[in-house]
Write an enzyme that holds these catalytic residues in place. Sequence first.
Site, PDB file in Angstrom:
ATOM      1  N   HIS A   1     -36.705  25.374  -0.336  1.00  0.00           N
ATOM      2  CA  HIS A   1     -36.904  23.869  -1.258  1.00  0.00           C
ATOM      3  C   HIS A   1     -38.553  23.435  -0.551  1.00  0.00           C
ATOM      4  O   HIS A   1     -38.585  22.116  -1.002  1.00  0.00           O
ATOM      5  CB  HIS A   1     -36.009  22.824  -0.472  1.00  0.00           C
ATOM      6  CG  HIS A   1     -33.814  22.797  -0.948  1.00  0.00           C
ATOM      7  ND1 HIS A   1     -33.351  23.786  -0.615  1.00  0.00           N
ATOM      8  CD2 HIS A   1     -34.254  22.720  -1.868  1.00  0.00           C
ATOM      9  CE1 HIS A   1     -32.096  23.691  -1.676  1.00  0.00           C
ATOM     10  NE2 HIS A   1     -32.484  23.200  -2.225  1.00  0.00           N
TER      11      HIS A   1
ATOM     12  N   ASP B   1     -34.359  30.103 -10.312  1.00  0.00           N
ATOM     13  CA  ASP B   1     -34.031  28.776  -9.116  1.00  0.00           C
ATOM     14  C   ASP B   1     -34.455  27.569  -9.549  1.00  0.00           C
ATOM     15  O   ASP B   1     -35.785  27.504 -10.697  1.00  0.00           O
ATOM     16  CB  ASP B   1     -34.429  28.633  -7.661  1.00  0.00           C
ATOM     17  CG  ASP B   1     -33.170  28.494  -6.899  1.00  0.00           C
ATOM     18  OD1 ASP B   1     -32.260  27.136  -7.263  1.00  0.00           O
ATOM     19  OD2 ASP B   1     -32.645  28.728  -5.681  1.00  0.00           O
TER      20      ASP B   1
END
Length: 340
Positions: free
Chosen positions: A185, A255
């Site tokens: 992230h 993703d």
Amino acid sequence: MTESKAMILGCHGKSLSREEIRFYRGECPWGFILFARNISEAEQISDLVAGMRDSVGRPDAPVFIDQEGGRVQRIRPPLAPNYPAGAALGAMWQQDHEAGERAVWLLARLHAFDLQRYGITADCLPVLDVPIEGASDVIGSRAYGKKPEIVTAMGRAAAEGLMSGGVLPVMKHIPGHGRAFSDTHFELPTVDATLGELQRHDFVPFRELAHLPMAMTAHVVFSAIDPDNPATTSGKVIDEIIRREIGFDGLLISDDTSMKALSGDFPSKAAAILAAGCDIVLHCNGEMEEMAGIASRTGGLEGTSLERARRALTCIKDRDVANEAEVRAEFATYFETMVA
């Protein structure tokens, strides 16, 4: 479906703005994804899901969510119970294989009950990553265990539970996120394990479950395969490892492109993902400017990717006739044993 673009998009809030409706209508994403920010109460979720499908004029447009249990669970009480994380279920498997697999099947079947009532059709589960000691806790307790055989057995049962309830599973994060020492992230991790180590450990659950309809990539660099690009944008990883070594011929979804692990602007990210061989670009945070950038470099879903998408949506032929109250009662017996 032939008019859809090869992307899955999120939205900003709990209902669609006029700007979002116009954007989706013009750009025609293949599917949508929900996050906790999009969830408040039952009728609202159903209305949002219906509005998403209406915006693209396709009642079969898939709607995804991350509903794992533990810390990654978007729908929570009072709409759905707080469920245990994968690691807790994996610990049960290590004591009793049959009990562990039954418990994870029941949990996945409960997820299907929880999601189907709102029209949500795909769950980004099972997590097939196999963590090593010292790795980032971005996976952590989400994993069923630290041995490939545990993850494979539990992942298989979870996928079967979802599909029994009419919900599509998305295995993640192919070809494996378990060795990452940083959180994707925020930054891009590099894994320096040898190809042999990866084949014996990380790839195993994905290879064993390569028949599943959909998979999500890992934003991870594997230096033994392609030292210059994360799996998500690596043609070598996708072709040589995911498609050939692992044998996955289902729908490959990136993703989230809004994660910091991928460099470049959003048009560049989308172009690189598709050029590498991913079928679908995923963007989750609902930021309009970013979505527009993704859409600007994402073409129509066509050819082999279109066939994979069609195959995924039609892979569930029959739902079972399980009774929700009975499934909840049986799962509670395992859960109570597990936490005692």
